[in-house]
Write an enzyme that holds these catalytic residues in place. Structure first.
Site, PDB file in Angstrom:
ATOM      1  N   CYS A   2       0.828  -1.190   0.000  1.00  0.00           N
ATOM      2  CA  CYS A   2       0.000   0.000   0.000  1.00  0.00           C
ATOM      3  C   CYS A   2       0.868   1.248   0.000  1.00  0.00           C
ATOM      4  CB  CYS A   2      -0.894   0.020   1.244  1.00  0.00           C
ATOM      5  SG  CYS A   2      -1.807  -1.516   1.526  1.00  0.00           S
ATOM      6  N   ASP A  98      -3.673  -9.003   8.595  1.00  0.00           N
ATOM      7  CA  ASP A  98      -2.443  -8.809   9.363  1.00  0.00           C
ATOM      8  C   ASP A  98      -2.409  -7.426   9.999  1.00  0.00           C
ATOM      9  OD1 ASP A  98      -2.159  -7.608   6.861  1.00  0.00           O
ATOM     10  OD2 ASP A  98      -0.020  -8.033   6.711  1.00  0.00           O
ATOM     11  N   VAL A 290      12.614 -11.024 -17.749  1.00  0.00           N
ATOM     12  CA  VAL A 290      13.076 -10.001 -18.685  1.00  0.00           C
ATOM     13  C   VAL A 290      14.049 -10.647 -19.661  1.00  0.00           C
ATOM     14  CG1 VAL A 290      14.528  -7.957 -18.952  1.00  0.00           C
ATOM     15  CG2 VAL A 290      12.834  -8.027 -17.136  1.00  0.00           C
TER      16      VAL A 290
END
EC number: 6.3.5.4
Length: 661
Positions: A2, A98, A290
Site C-alpha cells: 500500500c 495482518d 526479462v
C-alpha cells in the site's frame, strides 16, 4: 502492499484536504481502496493494494476502543502465529487481516511489538491516549518511509512526491544527498537527495510527540567473531539454510488471497525460490522474466531451462534499447533519486507485464547476494586481501582473471590496470577495504559537476558508513564486514528501492523476498565465511543446499550480475527528444548541477560511440540524464501523476468520539 501518509501537529489543526491529496498521489501503490482518518492534530491516510482479507482489512484501522489507529504498508508474514499468541493473552479479533494483528500487538507490547514481526513493512500508529505518533520500518528496508519535521509538526509518506503535495515544502536537491549517491550509489538513511526530507532507517522506530522526534534502532545486522560461528559443519548448515529458505518461501507464496507469481532471472537465486515453490507446494506456478534484444545482457537460455524444468506458465518481456529510453523518464519519477545505471527500467517493464497478466504479487530472489556472499565486490575483496599478503606475486594477476568471466573487457586481460585497481589501498586493517575502491571510482562522477556544486560538496561532510559499524566488527571475518556495508548502503538505498519497491509499486505489484526473511538473514549471518564464499566461489552453501532442485548448468554457471545496456539505450538506436531537452544549456543552467561544457562533450562522445563506453562513462551518462529528469520532474514539477484532487473513497472523522471528549 500500500501507500501510507499523514500529518501530526501539536500547534495547529491539520488540513484534511491536504492529506486527501497525499493519498491520491499514492494511488499507484494502492488502487483498490483509499481513506483518511481525521483527529484533532492528526490525519492519517491510506491507499490500499488489497492482498489479505479484502473485506476486513481496510485502513487506517482502529482499535476496538478507538484509541489507536494504524496505517500500514507491507506484510507481517507471521501474523497468523502472532494472532494465536495474542488470543491466548485475551485479545479478540474481528478480521483475519495482518493489520489488525499490528493493532493488537501494539496494544500488548507497545512500540517494541515490531521486534516480533517477520516481514516487510512501514507503519504509522497514532496513539490518541498518549498523543504520540510511532513510525517503524522493517529490518532490511524493503518498504520506504519518508518524513519531514517542521517545528512541532511531522508529515510522513511512502514516497517523496507525496510530501511535495504540500506546496509549502521546499523542493530542491541537497548537495549532501547527491554526494552520497555519487559515492555509495544511493543515500544512506536518514539522508535523501532532497533538502529537509529524511527517511527512517531500516530496523528503526521513531516516536513523535509534543517534545519532538526520537529515533531508536530495534534491530541491527550482527555477525559472530571469526572462528566462533555456531556450526562449522557444511552439510548441517546447508540443511538448516534449506529449511529456513523453504519456510520463508512458503510463507510468502501461501499467505495471500490472490495468486502469487515468481520472477525467473536466469540466475541461481530466483531459480531456488521458484523451484522451492514448485517442490514445497501443490499450486500451479506462473513465472515472469526479462529478456534483452542485446545479446550481451540476455539470460534467456537459462530462463528457458528453469521453465522446462519446473513446467511453469511463463511470460517474458523483450526489452530493447528503445524500450529503456522510452520509459526512463517515468522510471526516474518513480525512483525519486538520481540513477547510475539503466537497470531499473527493464524491471519497471517486467512489473508492468506482471500486472497486465492479472497478478498483484511476485516472489523474487532478491537479497541472496547480500546475505550469502554473492556479489563481485566480495570476491574482489578476497582477491585484494590475497594481493596484500604478497603484492609481487604473479599469481595475483591470474586471480583477477577469474573474477569476471562474463565481462568482455575483463580487467584480468590488462595486468597493469588490475594491479592499480586491486593493489591500491589493499590495507587489511581497513574496515571498508572491500568498498573503498568502488566508492572512490564512483566519486569520479563529481568531476562532471558545476563549479558551484563542487564547491558546496567540498564543504559538506559525508560520514563514511564504515564509521557506523559496531565495535565488535574488529573481530569479524572480512567478508562479514563487507556484507554489513552492502546491507547498510546499497541494499536498502538502491536494490530494494530504485530496482525494487519503486519499480514494482509503480505498477501496483508487491514483491516478496524470501532471502530477506528474518530467520534466513539471521541464520546466514552466523555461517562461517568459507561456507558463503569458498575461495572465489560465491553462495557455496546455497548451491549445496538446493543442488537437487536447480539444474547443474545454473549451479555451475559463473556469477553474472543483472545488468542492462546503459548509454547505448539512449544513443545507439536514435536519440529521444527528451534527451536533447534535459541536456540543453537551458535545462543544465536551470538545474545548476552539471558543467554544461562537460555534458556537451559527453553527449557528443555518446552520439559517436556509446557502444564502446566504459564503466565510468556509462555511469556519467546515466547520472546526467537521471539527475536532470529528477530536477525537471520533482523540483520544477510536483512529480504527481495528475493535477487536481480525487477524493479518498472514505473519510472517518473521530474528533467527536467519547475517548476524545
Amino acid at each position: 502492499m500500500c501507500g501510507i501518509c499523514g500529518i501530526v501537529s501539536f500547534d495547529r489543526s491539520v488540513d484534511a484536504d491536504l492529506v486527501a491529496d497525499m493519498v491520491t498521489s499514492l494511488e499507484h501503490r494502492g488502487p483498490d481502496d483509499s481513506a483518511v482518518v481525521v483527529d484533532h492534530g492528526a490525519v492519517l491516510g491510506h491507499s490500499r493494494l488489497a492482498l489479505i482479507d479484502v473485506a476486513g482489512g481496510a485502513q487506517p484501522l482502529g482499535s476496538a476502543d478507538g484509541t489507536l489507529w494504524v496505517t500500514f504498508n507491507g506484510e507481517v508474514f507471521n501474523y497468523v502465529e502472532l494472532r494465536e499468541e495474542l488470543r491466548s493473552l485475551g485479545h479478540h479479533f474481528t478480521t483475519v487481516s495482518d493489520t489488525e494483528v499490528v493493532v493488537h500487538a501494539y496494544e500488548q507490547w507497545g512500540a517494541s511489538c515490531v521486534e516480533r514481526f517477520n516481514g516487510q513493512w512501514a507503519l504509522a500508529v497514532w496513539d490518541r491516549r498518549r498523543r504520540r505518533l510511532v513510525l517503524a520500518r522493517d529490518r532490511m528496508g524493503v518498504r520506504p518511509l519518508y518524513y519531514r519535521v517542521l517545528g512541532r509538526e511531522l508529515a510522513f509518506a511512502s514516497e517523496v512526491k507525496t510530501l511535495f503535495t504540500d506546496r509549502s515544502v521546499t523542493r530542491e536537491l541537497d548537495p549532501a544527498g547527491l554526494k552520497q549517491v555519487w559515492t555509495y550509489w544511493s543515500c544512506v538513511a536518514p539522508s535523501t537527495v532532497f533538502t529537509d526530507i529524511r527517511q527512517l532507517a531500516p530496523g528503526h522506530v521513531a516516536t513523535f510527540d509534543d517534545t519532538g522526534l526520537r529515533v531508536d534502532p530495534y534491530w541491527s545486522q550482527d555477525f559472530p567473531e571469526r572462528g566462533r560461528e555456531a556450526s562449522q559443519d557444511l552439510e548441517e548448515n546447508a540443511a538448516a539454510l534449506r529449511e529456513a529458505v523453504t519456510r520463508a518461501t512458503r510463507l510468502r507464496f501461501e499467505r495471500s488471497d490472490f495468486p502469487v507469481g515468481a520472477y525467473l532471472s536466469g540466475g541461481l537465486d530466483s531459480a531456488v525460490t521458484a523451484a522451492t515453490i514448485r517442490h514445497a507446494t501443490s499450486a500451479d506456478l506462473t513465472t515472469f522474466s526479462v529478456r534483452f534484444t542485446d545479446d550481451e545482457f540476455d539470460e534467456g537460455p537459462y530462463q528457458r531451462l528453469m521453465v522446462e524444468r519446473l513446467g511453469t506458465t511463463h511470460h517474458t518481456v523483450d526489452v530493447s534499447h528503445r524500450d529503456i529510453a522510452e520509459v526512463f523518464p517515468e522510471v526516474v519519477r518513480q525512483a525519486e533519486s538520481p540513477l547510475l545505471r539503466s537497470a531499473p527500467a527493464p524491471l519497471f517493464l517486467l512489473s508492468r507485464l506482471v500486472r497486465e497478466n492479472g497478478y498483484k504479487v511476485v516472489v523474487t530472489g532478491e537479497g541472496a547476494d547480500e546475505v550469502l556472499g554473492g556479489y563481485d565486490i566480495y570476491r574482489e575483496a578476497r582477491v585484494r586481501q590475497f594481493w596484500a599478503r604478497d603484492p609481487g606475486s604473479t599469481m595475483r594477476d591470474g586471480a583477477v582473471g577469474l573474477l569476471y568471466p562474463w565481462l568482455a573487457r575483463n580487467p584480468g586481460k590488462a595486468p597493469a590496470f588490475a594491479r592499480s585497481f586491486f593493489g591500491a589501498g589493499a590495507d587489511p586493517t581497513d574496515r571498508a577495504m572491500s568498498h573503498h575502491p568502488r566508492w572512490s571510482s564512483t566519486s569520479a562522477l563529481t568531476a562532471m559537476l558545476s563549479p558551484a556544486l563542487q564547491s558546496s560538496m567540498a564543504a559538506t561532510a559525508v560520514a563514511d558508513p564504515a564509521e557506523r559499524m559496531p565495535a565488535a566488527a574488529e573481530d569479524w571475518d572480512p567478508l562479514s564486514r563487507a556484507q554489513w556495508l552492502e546491507i547498510a548502503t546499497l541494499l536498502p538505498g538502491y536494490i530494494l528501492a530504485s530496482q525494487g519497491d519503486r519499480m514494482l509499486m509503480a505498477n501496483s505489484v508487491e514483491g516478496r523476498f524470501p532471502f530477506l526473511d528474518r530467520e534466513v538473514v539471521e541464520l546466514a549471518s552466523q555461517l562461517p565465511a568459507r561456507h558463503k564464499l569458498f575461495g572465489l566461489e560465491e553462495k557455496f552453501v546455497l548451491k549445496r543446499a538446493f543442488a537437487d532442485l536447480v539444474p547443474p548448468e545454473i549451479l555451475a554457471r559463473p556469477k553474472q550480475p543483472y545488468r542492462a545496456p546503459d548509454a547505448p539505450s539512449f544513443f545507439a538506436d536514435g536519440v529521444p527528444d527528451w534527451v536533447a531537452e534535459v541536456t540543453s544549456p537551458r535545462a543544465l543552467a536551470a538545474a545548476g548541477v552539471f558543467d554544461p561544457r562537460q555534458v556537451a562533450g559527453l553527449v557528443e562522445k555518446a552520439r559517436r560511440r556509446s557502444r564502446s563506453f566504459g564503466n565510468t562513462d556509462n555511469m556519467r551518462m546515466v547520472s546526467v540524464l537521471s539527475t536532470q529528469l529528477l530536477h525537471e520532474q520533482l523540483v520544477v514539477g510536483s512529480g504527481l501523476d495528475r493535477p487536481g484532487r480525487l477524493a479518498p473513497r472514505r473519510v472517518v472523522d473521530i474528533r467527536d468520539t467519547e475517548e476524545d471528549a
